[in-house]
Design a protein around this motif. Structure first.
Motif, mmCIF file in Angstrom:
data_model
loop_
_atom_site.group_PDB
_atom_site.id
_atom_site.type_symbol
_atom_site.label_atom_id
_atom_site.label_comp_id
_atom_site.label_asym_id
_atom_site.label_seq_id
_atom_site.Cartn_x
_atom_site.Cartn_y
_atom_site.Cartn_z
ATOM 1 N N ALA A 142 0.841 -1.198 0.000
ATOM 2 C CA ALA A 142 0.000 0.000 0.000
ATOM 3 C C ALA A 142 0.879 1.252 0.000
ATOM 4 O O ALA A 142 2.004 1.236 0.511
ATOM 5 C CB ALA A 142 -0.924 0.000 1.216
ATOM 6 N N GLU A 143 0.357 2.324 -0.574
ATOM 7 C CA GLU A 143 1.127 3.569 -0.633
ATOM 8 C C GLU A 143 1.434 4.063 0.775
ATOM 9 O O GLU A 143 0.533 4.198 1.609
ATOM 10 C CB GLU A 143 0.351 4.640 -1.400
ATOM 11 N N CYS A 144 2.703 4.323 1.038
ATOM 12 C CA CYS A 144 3.116 4.759 2.378
ATOM 13 C C CYS A 144 3.721 6.157 2.381
ATOM 14 O O CYS A 144 4.034 6.685 3.452
ATOM 15 C CB CYS A 144 4.092 3.762 2.991
ATOM 16 N N THR A 166 11.198 10.418 -3.950
ATOM 17 C CA THR A 166 10.038 9.715 -3.410
ATOM 18 C C THR A 166 10.203 8.210 -3.539
ATOM 19 O O THR A 166 9.761 7.450 -2.662
ATOM 20 C CB THR A 166 8.742 10.159 -4.108
ATOM 21 N N ILE A 167 10.823 7.760 -4.620
ATOM 22 C CA ILE A 167 11.055 6.320 -4.788
ATOM 23 C C ILE A 167 11.974 5.798 -3.697
ATOM 24 O O ILE A 167 11.717 4.737 -3.097
ATOM 25 C CB ILE A 167 11.643 6.039 -6.182
ATOM 26 N N LYS A 168 13.031 6.560 -3.380
ATOM 27 C CA LYS A 168 13.961 6.134 -2.340
ATOM 28 C C LYS A 168 13.296 6.151 -0.970
ATOM 29 O O LYS A 168 13.491 5.222 -0.167
ATOM 30 C CB LYS A 168 15.192 7.057 -2.342
ATOM 31 N N MET A 169 12.504 7.178 -0.684
ATOM 32 C CA MET A 169 11.812 7.242 0.605
ATOM 33 C C MET A 169 10.856 6.070 0.759
ATOM 34 O O MET A 169 10.737 5.486 1.846
ATOM 35 C CB MET A 169 11.063 8.568 0.738
ATOM 36 N N LEU A 217 4.033 1.957 9.377
ATOM 37 C CA LEU A 217 4.032 3.417 9.353
ATOM 38 C C LEU A 217 3.739 3.956 7.956
ATOM 39 O O LEU A 217 3.987 3.288 6.957
ATOM 40 C CB LEU A 217 5.401 3.934 9.802
ATOM 41 N N ILE A 218 3.203 5.165 7.919
ATOM 42 C CA ILE A 218 3.179 5.933 6.695
ATOM 43 C C ILE A 218 3.936 7.233 6.967
ATOM 44 O O ILE A 218 4.163 7.605 8.133
ATOM 45 C CB ILE A 218 1.749 6.250 6.216
ATOM 46 N N ARG A 219 4.332 7.918 5.899
ATOM 47 C CA ARG A 219 5.058 9.177 6.060
ATOM 48 C C ARG A 219 4.252 10.266 5.354
ATOM 49 O O ARG A 219 3.961 10.145 4.154
ATOM 50 C CB ARG A 219 6.456 9.056 5.455
ATOM 51 N N GLY A 230 6.719 15.219 6.754
ATOM 52 C CA GLY A 230 7.460 13.978 6.523
ATOM 53 C C GLY A 230 7.558 13.077 7.734
ATOM 54 O O GLY A 230 8.276 12.076 7.696
ATOM 55 N N ARG A 231 6.825 13.419 8.804
ATOM 56 C CA ARG A 231 6.867 12.553 9.991
ATOM 57 C C ARG A 231 6.144 11.234 9.738
ATOM 58 O O ARG A 231 5.376 11.095 8.786
ATOM 59 C CB ARG A 231 6.245 13.278 11.189
#
Length: 458
Positions: A142-144, A166-169, A217-219, A230-231
Protein backbone atom coordinates in the motif's frame (compact mmCIF):
# COMPACT_ATOMS: atom_id res chain seq x y z
CA UNK A 1 -8.85 -11.54 3.33
CA UNK A 2 -8.98 -14.68 5.49
CA UNK A 3 -11.11 -17.59 4.26
CA UNK A 4 -13.76 -17.26 6.99
CA UNK A 5 -14.34 -13.61 6.08
CA UNK A 6 -14.59 -14.50 2.37
CA UNK A 7 -17.20 -17.18 3.11
CA UNK A 8 -19.30 -14.77 5.17
CA UNK A 9 -18.98 -12.15 2.44
CA UNK A 10 -20.18 -14.60 -0.22
CA UNK A 11 -23.19 -15.50 1.91
CA UNK A 12 -24.06 -11.83 2.41
CA UNK A 13 -23.52 -11.15 -1.30
CA UNK A 14 -26.07 -13.84 -2.17
CA UNK A 15 -28.61 -12.33 0.25
CA UNK A 16 -28.12 -8.83 -1.15
CA UNK A 17 -28.41 -10.08 -4.74
CA UNK A 18 -31.75 -11.72 -3.91
CA UNK A 19 -33.27 -8.43 -2.73
CA UNK A 20 -31.70 -6.19 -5.40
CA UNK A 21 -33.94 -7.46 -8.22
CA UNK A 22 -31.33 -6.73 -10.82
CA UNK A 23 -32.22 -7.23 -14.47
CA UNK A 24 -28.77 -8.59 -15.22
CA UNK A 25 -26.17 -10.30 -13.10
CA UNK A 26 -22.94 -8.50 -12.34
CA UNK A 27 -20.13 -9.50 -14.63
CA UNK A 28 -17.21 -11.44 -13.17
CA UNK A 29 -15.10 -8.37 -12.40
CA UNK A 30 -17.98 -6.42 -10.85
CA UNK A 31 -18.94 -9.44 -8.72
CA UNK A 32 -15.37 -9.72 -7.48
CA UNK A 33 -15.32 -6.04 -6.47
CA UNK A 34 -18.77 -6.41 -4.86
CA UNK A 35 -17.77 -9.36 -2.70
CA UNK A 36 -14.45 -7.73 -1.86
CA UNK A 37 -16.26 -4.60 -0.63
CA UNK A 38 -18.55 -6.71 1.55
CA UNK A 39 -15.57 -8.62 2.92
CA UNK A 40 -13.82 -5.32 3.72
CA UNK A 41 -16.81 -4.15 5.76
CA UNK A 42 -17.13 -7.51 7.50
CA UNK A 43 -13.43 -7.54 8.37
CA UNK A 44 -13.61 -4.02 9.80
CA UNK A 45 -16.61 -5.01 11.92
CA UNK A 46 -14.86 -8.17 13.12
CA UNK A 47 -11.74 -6.25 14.09
CA UNK A 48 -13.87 -3.52 15.68
CA UNK A 49 -15.49 -6.02 18.07
CA UNK A 50 -12.03 -6.77 19.46
CA UNK A 51 -11.02 -3.12 19.65
CA UNK A 52 -14.14 -1.84 21.45
CA UNK A 53 -17.68 -3.31 21.30
CA UNK A 54 -19.39 0.07 20.82
CA UNK A 55 -16.86 1.32 18.27
CA UNK A 56 -18.29 3.26 15.32
CA UNK A 57 -16.73 2.38 11.98
CA UNK A 58 -16.46 4.62 8.93
CA UNK A 59 -16.84 4.42 5.16
CA UNK A 60 -15.97 6.93 2.47
CA UNK A 61 -19.07 7.61 0.34
CA UNK A 62 -17.46 10.35 -1.76
CA UNK A 63 -17.25 9.15 -5.37
CA UNK A 64 -14.28 11.43 -5.99
CA UNK A 65 -12.22 9.55 -3.45
CA UNK A 66 -12.39 6.40 -5.56
CA UNK A 67 -11.68 8.12 -8.88
CA UNK A 68 -9.29 10.97 -8.07
CA UNK A 69 -6.81 9.26 -5.75
CA UNK A 70 -5.93 5.83 -7.18
CA UNK A 71 -2.47 6.06 -5.60
CA UNK A 72 -3.91 5.95 -2.08
CA UNK A 73 -6.86 3.60 -2.31
CA UNK A 74 -7.22 -0.16 -2.49
CA UNK A 75 -7.59 -0.94 -6.23
CA UNK A 76 -10.11 -3.67 -5.42
CA UNK A 77 -12.52 -1.14 -3.90
CA UNK A 78 -14.65 0.72 -6.43
CA UNK A 79 -17.23 3.37 -5.63
CA UNK A 80 -20.14 1.59 -7.33
CA UNK A 81 -19.61 -1.78 -5.69
CA UNK A 82 -18.58 -0.38 -2.29
CA UNK A 83 -21.80 1.65 -2.26
CA UNK A 84 -23.86 -1.39 -3.32
CA UNK A 85 -22.27 -3.50 -0.59
CA UNK A 86 -22.85 -0.88 2.10
CA UNK A 87 -26.45 -0.14 1.09
CA UNK A 88 -27.26 -3.84 0.77
CA UNK A 89 -26.00 -4.55 4.28
CA UNK A 90 -28.08 -1.63 5.56
CA UNK A 91 -31.23 -3.08 3.97
CA UNK A 92 -30.49 -6.52 5.40
CA UNK A 93 -30.22 -5.00 8.88
CA UNK A 94 -26.63 -6.12 9.33
CA UNK A 95 -25.34 -2.61 9.93
CA UNK A 96 -26.88 0.74 10.88
CA UNK A 97 -25.74 4.18 9.83
CA UNK A 98 -25.20 6.37 12.88
CA UNK A 99 -23.90 9.57 11.30
CA UNK A 100 -23.92 10.89 7.76
CA UNK A 101 -20.67 12.13 6.31
CA UNK A 102 -20.21 15.73 5.22
CA UNK A 103 -17.67 18.20 3.83
CA UNK A 104 -17.76 21.91 4.67
CA UNK A 105 -15.50 23.49 2.07
CA UNK A 106 -15.72 26.96 3.60
CA UNK A 107 -14.44 25.80 6.99
CA UNK A 108 -12.19 23.12 5.54
CA UNK A 109 -13.62 20.37 7.75
CA UNK A 110 -15.47 17.14 7.11
CA UNK A 111 -16.23 13.71 8.46
CA UNK A 112 -16.77 10.24 7.02
CA UNK A 113 -20.06 8.35 7.31
CA UNK A 114 -20.25 6.30 10.52
CA UNK A 115 -21.97 2.96 11.12
CA UNK A 116 -22.22 0.14 13.67
CA UNK A 117 -22.91 -3.58 13.32
CA UNK A 118 -26.17 -5.25 14.31
CA UNK A 119 -26.69 -8.63 15.97
CA UNK A 120 -27.31 -10.47 12.69
CA UNK A 121 -23.80 -9.75 11.46
CA UNK A 122 -22.23 -10.17 14.89
CA UNK A 123 -23.75 -13.64 15.17
CA UNK A 124 -22.16 -14.64 11.88
CA UNK A 125 -18.77 -13.44 13.14
CA UNK A 126 -18.93 -15.67 16.22
CA UNK A 127 -18.06 -18.63 14.02
CA UNK A 128 -14.55 -17.23 13.49
CA UNK A 129 -12.17 -18.61 16.11
CA UNK A 130 -9.11 -16.53 15.14
CA UNK A 131 -8.02 -13.23 16.68
CA UNK A 132 -8.11 -10.48 14.02
CA UNK A 133 -5.01 -8.84 15.43
CA UNK A 134 -3.07 -12.04 14.73
CA UNK A 135 -4.35 -12.85 11.26
CA UNK A 136 -4.86 -9.44 9.60
CA UNK A 137 -1.48 -8.68 8.07
CA UNK A 138 -0.13 -5.26 7.06
CA UNK A 139 -0.30 -4.49 3.35
CA UNK A 140 3.33 -3.69 2.62
CA UNK A 141 2.46 -2.74 -0.97
CA UNK A 142 0.00 0.00 0.00
CA UNK A 143 1.13 3.57 -0.63
CA UNK A 144 3.12 4.76 2.38
CA UNK A 145 4.36 8.15 1.13
CA UNK A 146 1.47 10.60 1.49
CA UNK A 147 1.38 14.17 0.19
CA UNK A 148 -1.07 16.74 1.55
CA UNK A 149 -1.92 20.26 0.46
CA UNK A 150 -4.74 22.78 0.72
CA UNK A 151 -7.17 22.68 -2.18
CA UNK A 152 -9.87 25.38 -2.18
CA UNK A 153 -9.09 25.99 1.48
CA UNK A 154 -9.46 22.32 2.43
CA UNK A 155 -6.46 20.27 3.56
CA UNK A 156 -6.49 17.05 1.56
CA UNK A 157 -4.26 14.40 0.08
CA UNK A 158 -3.03 15.13 -3.44
CA UNK A 159 -1.57 13.07 -6.25
CA UNK A 160 2.07 13.43 -7.24
CA UNK A 161 4.56 12.20 -9.79
CA UNK A 162 7.31 9.96 -8.47
CA UNK A 163 10.87 11.26 -8.39
CA UNK A 164 14.13 9.56 -7.36
CA UNK A 165 13.56 11.13 -3.92
CA UNK A 166 10.04 9.72 -3.41
CA UNK A 167 11.05 6.32 -4.79
CA UNK A 168 13.96 6.13 -2.34
CA UNK A 169 11.81 7.24 0.61
CA UNK A 170 9.23 4.59 -0.27
CA UNK A 171 11.88 1.88 -0.55
CA UNK A 172 13.31 2.87 2.83
CA UNK A 173 9.93 2.93 4.55
CA UNK A 174 8.93 -0.42 3.09
CA UNK A 175 12.16 -1.88 4.48
CA UNK A 176 11.31 -0.39 7.89
CA UNK A 177 7.70 -1.64 7.69
CA UNK A 178 8.84 -5.09 6.62
CA UNK A 179 10.93 -5.24 9.79
CA UNK A 180 8.03 -4.04 11.94
CA UNK A 181 5.67 -6.60 10.40
CA UNK A 182 8.00 -9.46 11.39
CA UNK A 183 7.78 -8.51 15.06
CA UNK A 184 4.96 -8.04 17.52
CA UNK A 185 4.65 -4.84 19.57
CA UNK A 186 1.93 -5.03 22.18
CA UNK A 187 0.64 -3.42 25.36
CA UNK A 188 0.88 -5.52 28.49
CA UNK A 189 -1.94 -4.26 30.69
CA UNK A 190 -4.48 -6.17 32.75
CA UNK A 191 -7.64 -7.39 31.04
CA UNK A 192 -9.74 -5.18 33.32
CA UNK A 193 -7.82 -2.09 32.19
CA UNK A 194 -8.14 -2.72 28.46
CA UNK A 195 -11.70 -1.53 27.77
CA UNK A 196 -11.46 1.60 29.98
CA UNK A 197 -8.33 2.63 28.06
CA UNK A 198 -10.01 1.99 24.70
CA UNK A 199 -13.09 3.96 25.78
CA UNK A 200 -10.87 6.83 26.89
CA UNK A 201 -9.10 6.90 23.52
CA UNK A 202 -12.40 6.61 21.66
CA UNK A 203 -13.73 9.68 23.48
CA UNK A 204 -10.59 11.70 22.70
CA UNK A 205 -11.08 13.69 19.52
CA UNK A 206 -7.33 13.65 18.78
CA UNK A 207 -6.79 9.90 19.24
CA UNK A 208 -8.31 6.60 18.16
CA UNK A 209 -8.60 3.28 20.03
CA UNK A 210 -5.71 0.86 19.76
CA UNK A 211 -5.80 -1.38 16.68
CA UNK A 212 -2.95 -3.85 17.17
CA UNK A 213 -3.01 -4.78 13.48
CA UNK A 214 -1.82 -1.24 12.67
CA UNK A 215 1.86 -1.89 13.23
CA UNK A 216 3.39 -0.24 10.17
CA UNK A 217 4.03 3.42 9.35
CA UNK A 218 3.18 5.93 6.70
CA UNK A 219 5.06 9.18 6.06
CA UNK A 220 3.00 12.35 5.55
CA UNK A 221 4.33 15.46 3.83
CA UNK A 222 2.68 18.91 3.96
CA UNK A 223 2.01 21.97 1.81
CA UNK A 224 2.38 20.00 -1.42
CA UNK A 225 6.13 19.68 -0.83
CA UNK A 226 8.46 16.83 0.03
CA UNK A 227 10.63 19.04 2.23
CA UNK A 228 7.77 19.94 4.61
CA UNK A 229 6.52 17.56 7.29
CA UNK A 230 7.46 13.98 6.52
CA UNK A 231 6.87 12.55 9.99
CA UNK A 232 5.83 8.93 10.51
CA UNK A 233 2.25 8.14 11.56
CA UNK A 234 -0.62 5.62 11.98
CA UNK A 235 1.07 2.98 14.12
CA UNK A 236 -1.02 1.98 17.13
CA UNK A 237 1.63 2.80 19.75
CA UNK A 238 1.54 6.48 18.75
CA UNK A 239 -2.01 6.67 20.14
CA UNK A 240 -1.07 5.31 23.56
CA UNK A 241 -1.11 7.91 26.37
CA UNK A 242 2.39 8.65 27.62
CA UNK A 243 1.80 7.02 31.00
CA UNK A 244 1.03 3.71 29.25
CA UNK A 245 4.08 3.60 26.99
CA UNK A 246 6.15 1.87 29.66
CA UNK A 247 3.84 -1.15 29.27
CA UNK A 248 4.71 -1.61 25.59
CA UNK A 249 6.37 -4.94 24.84
CA UNK A 250 8.24 -6.18 21.77
CA UNK A 251 7.95 -9.91 21.06
CA UNK A 252 6.81 -10.30 24.72
CA UNK A 253 9.94 -8.53 25.99
CA UNK A 254 10.17 -5.28 27.95
CA UNK A 255 11.20 -2.12 26.19
CA UNK A 256 13.05 1.13 26.83
CA UNK A 257 12.38 4.60 25.49
CA UNK A 258 14.84 7.33 24.60
CA UNK A 259 13.88 10.90 23.84
CA UNK A 260 15.76 13.60 21.93
CA UNK A 261 16.13 16.42 24.43
CA UNK A 262 14.57 19.71 23.24
CA UNK A 263 14.91 18.71 19.62
CA UNK A 264 13.28 21.75 17.97
CA UNK A 265 15.23 24.39 19.93
CA UNK A 266 18.51 22.61 19.23
CA UNK A 267 17.78 22.41 15.51
CA UNK A 268 16.89 26.11 15.33
CA UNK A 269 20.01 27.21 17.21
CA UNK A 270 22.22 24.97 15.08
CA UNK A 271 20.67 26.34 11.88
CA UNK A 272 21.75 29.81 13.03
CA UNK A 273 25.16 28.44 13.99
CA UNK A 274 24.43 29.33 17.59
CA UNK A 275 24.91 27.30 20.74
CA UNK A 276 21.86 26.96 22.97
CA UNK A 277 24.02 26.43 26.01
CA UNK A 278 23.49 24.12 28.95
CA UNK A 279 20.30 25.69 30.29
CA UNK A 280 17.05 23.98 29.37
CA UNK A 281 15.32 25.77 26.46
CA UNK A 282 12.00 25.93 28.29
CA UNK A 283 13.16 26.27 31.91
CA UNK A 284 14.95 29.51 31.04
CA UNK A 285 11.50 31.07 30.51
CA UNK A 286 9.52 32.15 33.61
CA UNK A 287 12.29 30.83 35.89
CA UNK A 288 11.44 27.24 35.07
CA UNK A 289 7.77 27.45 36.02
CA UNK A 290 5.05 26.15 33.68
CA UNK A 291 7.57 24.29 31.52
CA UNK A 292 4.96 22.30 29.57
CA UNK A 293 3.03 25.46 28.80
CA UNK A 294 6.20 27.23 27.65
CA UNK A 295 7.10 24.30 25.40
CA UNK A 296 3.65 24.33 23.80
CA UNK A 297 3.81 28.10 23.26
CA UNK A 298 7.38 27.91 21.88
CA UNK A 299 6.34 25.35 19.26
CA UNK A 300 3.21 27.32 18.33
CA UNK A 301 5.33 30.43 17.76
CA UNK A 302 7.74 28.46 15.61
CA UNK A 303 4.92 26.86 13.60
CA UNK A 304 3.02 30.10 12.95
CA UNK A 305 3.66 32.22 9.86
CA UNK A 306 1.92 35.25 11.47
CA UNK A 307 3.00 37.26 14.57
CA UNK A 308 0.41 35.51 16.78
CA UNK A 309 -0.83 38.65 18.49
CA UNK A 310 -3.75 36.65 19.86
CA UNK A 311 -3.48 33.46 21.90
CA UNK A 312 -3.30 30.19 19.94
CA UNK A 313 -6.64 28.42 20.14
CA UNK A 314 -5.35 25.23 21.79
CA UNK A 315 -3.23 26.99 24.43
CA UNK A 316 -4.86 26.98 27.88
CA UNK A 317 -3.94 29.92 30.14
CA UNK A 318 -6.81 29.53 32.60
CA UNK A 319 -4.57 28.30 35.42
CA UNK A 320 -1.89 31.01 35.20
CA UNK A 321 -1.84 34.67 36.21
CA UNK A 322 -0.41 36.10 32.98
CA UNK A 323 -1.80 36.61 29.50
CA UNK A 324 -0.63 35.46 26.10
CA UNK A 325 1.34 38.58 25.19
CA UNK A 326 3.33 38.31 28.43
CA UNK A 327 4.22 34.67 27.70
CA UNK A 328 5.01 35.44 24.06
CA UNK A 329 7.46 38.20 25.05
CA UNK A 330 9.04 36.08 27.78
CA UNK A 331 9.92 33.41 25.22
CA UNK A 332 11.36 35.97 22.80
CA UNK A 333 13.45 37.53 25.58
CA UNK A 334 14.81 34.16 26.68
CA UNK A 335 15.81 33.25 23.12
CA UNK A 336 17.35 36.46 21.79
CA UNK A 337 19.83 34.67 19.48
CA UNK A 338 16.95 33.16 17.48
CA UNK A 339 14.12 35.63 18.06
CA UNK A 340 13.92 36.43 14.33
CA UNK A 341 13.25 32.72 13.61
CA UNK A 342 9.83 32.79 15.26
CA UNK A 343 6.63 33.43 13.27
CA UNK A 344 8.16 32.30 9.98
CA UNK A 345 6.21 29.06 9.68
CA UNK A 346 9.29 26.92 10.16
CA UNK A 347 7.45 24.11 11.93
CA UNK A 348 6.97 21.92 8.86
CA UNK A 349 10.59 22.46 7.80
CA UNK A 350 11.78 21.37 11.23
CA UNK A 351 9.49 18.34 11.06
CA UNK A 352 11.12 17.35 7.79
CA UNK A 353 14.58 17.51 9.35
CA UNK A 354 13.61 15.46 12.39
CA UNK A 355 11.80 12.95 10.12
CA UNK A 356 15.02 12.42 8.14
CA UNK A 357 16.90 11.85 11.39
CA UNK A 358 14.23 9.33 12.44
CA UNK A 359 14.42 7.60 9.07
CA UNK A 360 18.19 7.18 9.38
CA UNK A 361 17.84 5.70 12.85
CA UNK A 362 15.08 3.25 11.92
CA UNK A 363 16.89 2.20 8.75
CA UNK A 364 20.06 1.46 10.72
CA UNK A 365 18.25 -1.01 12.98
CA UNK A 366 15.86 -2.39 10.33
CA UNK A 367 18.85 -3.65 8.36
CA UNK A 368 19.68 -5.72 11.46
CA UNK A 369 16.01 -6.83 11.76
CA UNK A 370 15.61 -4.87 14.99
CA UNK A 371 12.33 -2.90 15.16
CA UNK A 372 12.24 0.70 16.36
CA UNK A 373 8.90 2.23 17.39
CA UNK A 374 8.89 6.02 16.78
CA UNK A 375 6.74 8.23 19.03
CA UNK A 376 7.07 11.95 18.28
CA UNK A 377 10.72 12.74 19.19
CA UNK A 378 11.37 9.50 21.03
CA UNK A 379 12.05 5.87 20.10
CA UNK A 380 11.11 2.59 21.77
CA UNK A 381 13.17 -0.58 21.44
CA UNK A 382 13.83 -3.82 23.25
CA UNK A 383 15.30 -2.96 26.64
CA UNK A 384 18.64 -4.57 25.83
CA UNK A 385 19.41 -1.73 23.42
CA UNK A 386 18.97 0.75 26.24
CA UNK A 387 21.06 -1.24 28.67
CA UNK A 388 23.91 -1.46 26.15
CA UNK A 389 23.54 2.25 25.20
CA UNK A 390 23.32 1.22 21.53
CA UNK A 391 20.04 3.07 20.99
CA UNK A 392 21.35 6.26 22.58
CA UNK A 393 24.57 6.18 20.56
CA UNK A 394 22.65 5.55 17.34
CA UNK A 395 20.40 8.54 18.07
CA UNK A 396 23.45 10.75 18.65
CA UNK A 397 25.01 9.48 15.42
CA UNK A 398 21.84 10.10 13.37
CA UNK A 399 21.62 13.67 14.66
CA UNK A 400 25.33 14.34 14.15
CA UNK A 401 25.22 13.10 10.55
CA UNK A 402 22.74 15.87 9.74
CA UNK A 403 24.01 18.82 11.79
CA UNK A 404 27.64 17.88 12.48
CA UNK A 405 26.83 18.86 16.04
CA UNK A 406 25.98 16.76 19.08
CA UNK A 407 22.72 16.85 21.04
CA UNK A 408 22.07 15.64 24.58
CA UNK A 409 19.75 12.71 25.12
CA UNK A 410 17.13 12.98 27.84
CA UNK A 411 18.51 10.67 30.52
CA UNK A 412 15.31 10.64 32.55
CA UNK A 413 13.43 8.77 29.82
CA UNK A 414 16.34 6.80 28.41
CA UNK A 415 16.06 3.85 30.77
CA UNK A 416 14.15 0.60 30.96
CA UNK A 417 10.78 1.31 32.51
CA UNK A 418 9.29 -1.77 34.21
CA UNK A 419 5.56 -2.00 34.80
CA UNK A 420 4.12 -1.65 38.28
CA UNK A 421 2.96 -5.28 38.00
CA UNK A 422 6.58 -6.40 37.87
CA UNK A 423 6.84 -5.45 41.54
CA UNK A 424 4.84 -8.58 42.40
CA UNK A 425 6.69 -10.80 39.96
CA UNK A 426 9.25 -13.25 41.39
CA UNK A 427 12.82 -12.03 40.99
CA UNK A 428 13.88 -15.38 39.53
CA UNK A 429 13.52 -14.18 35.92
CA UNK A 430 15.51 -12.69 33.12
CA UNK A 431 15.09 -8.89 33.60
CA UNK A 432 14.88 -8.32 29.83
CA UNK A 433 12.12 -10.90 29.36
CA UNK A 434 8.58 -11.10 30.69
CA UNK A 435 8.48 -14.88 30.32
CA UNK A 436 8.52 -17.06 33.42
CA UNK A 437 11.27 -19.39 34.58
CA UNK A 438 10.85 -21.43 37.77
CA UNK A 439 8.38 -20.49 40.47
CA UNK A 440 5.23 -21.83 42.12
CA UNK A 441 2.71 -22.86 39.47
CA UNK A 442 -0.33 -21.54 41.38
CA UNK A 443 1.24 -18.08 41.58
CA UNK A 444 1.99 -18.08 37.86
CA UNK A 445 -1.54 -19.17 36.91
CA UNK A 446 -3.26 -16.60 39.12
CA UNK A 447 -0.91 -13.83 38.05
CA UNK A 448 -1.05 -14.55 34.34
CA UNK A 449 -4.86 -14.88 34.33
CA UNK A 450 -4.97 -11.10 34.61
CA UNK A 451 -3.25 -10.77 31.22
CA UNK A 452 -5.13 -13.25 29.02
CA UNK A 453 -5.84 -10.73 26.25
CA UNK A 454 -2.17 -9.85 25.99
CA UNK A 455 -1.28 -13.56 25.90
CA UNK A 456 -3.91 -14.34 23.25
CA UNK A 457 -2.46 -11.74 20.90
CA UNK A 458 1.07 -13.17 20.98
Amino acid sequence: MIDDIKQIAQQIADEITQIERRERKRNTEAQMHFEYAIASIVQEVWKGTYILPELELSINKNANWYSQFPRYRDPNLTYKQATAAYNGMLVLGMIEETKSGYLDREKGIGELTKYVAHDKLLEMLKAISDNPFNVIKPDLDAECIILRDKMNGVRTIVNYEDTPQTIKMRENLRLINSCLSRHWPDLRIKDEDYEPLQSRLNADGDKTPIDFSQRTLIRIFSNGRFDNGGRFYRAWWQNVPSEYRKYITLDTKKTCEYDYSQLNPHMIYFQRNEDMGEEDAYDRVLNGEHRDLVKEAFNAMMQSSTPLLTKPRDLDLNDVEFDWMFLRQAILDAHKPIEDMFFKGLGNELQYIDSCIAENLMMHFAKEDQPVLPVHDSFIMHSAFGESSELEESMRRAFYEHFKRDIPINGEIGITLPTVYDENKPANTDPSNLEWENTEIDYIVNYENEYTQWRDRQ
